[in-house]
Every structure is written in C-alpha cells, then in structure tokens.
Design a protein around this motif. Sequence first.
Motif: not given
Length: 481
Positions: A184-189, A287-294, A302-304
Amino acid sequence: MTQACPTRQASPPGSTDAASAAAGTAPPLRMRHAIAIIVGVAIGAGIFKAPSLVAANVPSAGWLFALWIAGGFFTVVGALCYAELSSSYPSRGGEYHFLSRAFGRSVALLYAWARFSVITTGSVALLGFVFGDYLSQLLPLGRYGSAFYAALAVVVLTAINIRGIRQGAATQSWLTLVEVGGLVLIVAAAAWFWWTGGSAAPYAAPAPGTPSATLSLSALGLAMVFVLLTFGGWNDAAYISADLKHRRTIVWALLLSVGLITVLYLVVNWAYWSTLGLDGMARSQTVAADVLTVAFGPAAGKLVAAMVAVAALTSINATLIVGARTASALGQDWPQLRFLAAWDAHRGVPPNSFVAQCVLALVLIGLGTAFGSGFKAMVEYTAPVFWLFFLLTGLALFRLRRIGAGHPRPFRVPLYPVVPALFCMSCGYMLWSSLSYVQSQQLGGFNAAWVGVAVLVTGLLLLQAVRRSERAAGTRLAGRA
C-alpha cells in the motif's frame, strides 16, 4: 506400480473427522486465518522483482496489465479446482491426500518426498536468502551475513510454530498485515508522485533488456512464467482445510484471497508503471526501491529493504505451517516414517515434522551459500517438481469425479470439465517452461532445475525400500502364523 486407494481411506488419516477425534477439539482456524496464510504465501518477494522482468518482455503497458489479469484468471481457475478438492476431501495432508485417493499411495509417497525434499524446503531456503539479502542491507554482518540471517529466520519461525497452530497463525496474520501495508505504501508513493505532477523517470541502472519492440509469443510466454510464479503459493490452502470449522469456508477463503492478491498486483504494477514508465520498469533492478526513491528520495531504499524482508518472513512462516502437515500425513500412512506423524493434540502441530523440515532447509541454505548461487539456484531447484505435481493434482480432480461419483461435494467446479482442463494445460505449460526457459543457474556444476528432478527420482528408491520393508514384514507375519 500405483496401487488402488485402500478402502480404509474412507476415513483417512488427516481427514477432518480423524483429526478432530485425535485432537479432541474443534478445528481452531477461522476464515481470516486461512486468508492470512494464503495471502502470506502468495505475496512474497516476487512482486518486488518479477514486474521488471515482465515489463522487459512486453511491447506496451496494455500487454503488461493484460498478463497480470491473465495470471489472476488462471489462478482463479486453479483455486476453483482446489476448492472442490479441499471441501470434498479436507485433510491436513493437502495434495498428498488428494493424490493418494486418486492414484494410490505410491504416487502420494513420491509427492510427499518431493514436497519435503524439494518444494517446501527449497522454497523456505530461497525465501531465507531473500530475507538475508535485504536484512544485510540494513544490518550488514559480512560475507556470510545473508546465510546467517536466512538460517536464523528458519529456526526462529520453526520454534514459534512448534509452540502451537494459533501462535503460528497469529504470527502469520501480523506479518501479512505489515507486508500488505508495504505494498500500500508503494501505491501511495505512486499516487503522491502522480498527484504532484511528476513524470515517469527513465532512470535506474541498465537491466537485462528493454520492452520488446514487437509482439513475440516467446517473450510473452516467458513473461507469463514470471507472472504465474509470483502468484504461486495460494494452493497451500489445501493443507489447512481440515482445520476449518465449515467445509465451504475453504472455497471463500481461496476466492477472496486470490481476488485480493490479483487486485494488489494490478495496483502495484500501476504504481511501478505510472512512476517509472514501462521502459523504466524494464531497466530497474529494484523496481520498488526506485519508485520510493523517485517519490521520496534515496533514504526510502532502506524502507523497501525492510518491506521485502518482512515479505520473505511472511512466506517462510506460511510455507513452514503447510509443509509440516504434508510430512505428518506421510508419517500417518507409512509406518516406516511414523516419527513424522507425531501430533501434539494440545498445540495442534506436528513437532517432529517441523524439526525435520527445518534441518533440511538449513542444509539447503548451506549448499546455496557454498555454491554461491543462493536464491536463483533454489528457484530452479524447486520449479519443475512443483509444476509436475500441480499438474497431477489437477488430473486427480478428474479421476476422483469418476471413482467417487457418490462422494459428498459441498462445492463443485463450475463449467466442468472445461475449468479443470484449463488448469491442467496451464500447469503443463509451466512445467515445460521451467525446464526450457530457466536454465542459467548451476548447483555444484549441474543445472539446478535438473538437480531438483534428480532428488525427486531418489523418491523412487525410497518407495522401493518401503515396499521391501512391507513385504518383509508380511513374510514374518505369515511365518509366525
């Protein structure tokens, strides 16, 4: 030769009635526990890696989402088949029980051996490596830190589950909640990125390929391999069917779980695509880390890492729960392996089975570390054997319909025989693909996929040894008479 199912299996070991009588208590799990276990097994580390590999093999975003929808469709098809089997023949042995009824004890023994030596323990080992790799990013311990964390996770979760089924299920519920929260956090980002007017970032290190310029059947087939592997694990609901109060509960648990998983996967893929674009997804290694990084900056990596570690723990825990039940059912049916059948009625668990699979998983973690191929080798080690017995389970539905026409069926697969035929065909395709497409990893100089097949073949030797033991016992009894 496969033997006909013995008449004593009208009330088989591991069935709801037999299990309840042995335990002296009502089945302890509710639908929410079943859903947590199913979702926890299926939503593992794959959703943090597979979307990049899928994006690299499709020509457009339309095809990207179409394949994930197709993955959900084929998973629903399989869930309908398992819903009939699990509600009609509830057992802690799951597929072992279905195969025993349909094809006889010999085929069931081979499956149980494969489940114990390849499928369950190999899956636990590969998920352990995922957990270790990502936790090492947060708390590095040196060269063997990943292996240490992997082994620690297996030992600790085994100890928790030996304490009792409710402790294991409660742990699963909390881990699944954290895991889904991470998605859900990834989607929110992604939603925040879209809302603030960001544009897709053509970013990240080069990856093994970019989206296909033209439509290719081989590329789509390879992408589908990764999609279905990411959905894998929902079938483990069969192993808790005997622990549910009402038989039809397993039907709704399966369908609701698969529906939730499909929606989550589609939304998460939208998050990846809307933030990075199709080309950015294909080029991304994380890919998940890149989404949150962007969306939030480099510190989000670190969160990912923590999220993926929790996802791996969730799947390890659920796999341990259902794997021990197969081993226990094996011990109930084969006196030579009776030590695996030991059941703690008060705790509702098979402690010896948990310990045995823990030991073998630790051996595989050691081998993966020694040969340096870790996670990827374990994927190849497990895949062909997994899909072979998935196919046999689908065929078991046809046979049980024929030989058990009068057996009560609280749920029947709709559109029979079309739906189970689709399931069997998809399993056959995945079996072929797992031996054809995935062939890069080596385990001690041998292709890991064929190493798993070779371990399965050793089950034939086990079968022969058990048969000889039974014949010798029969001869001794006849001599005494």
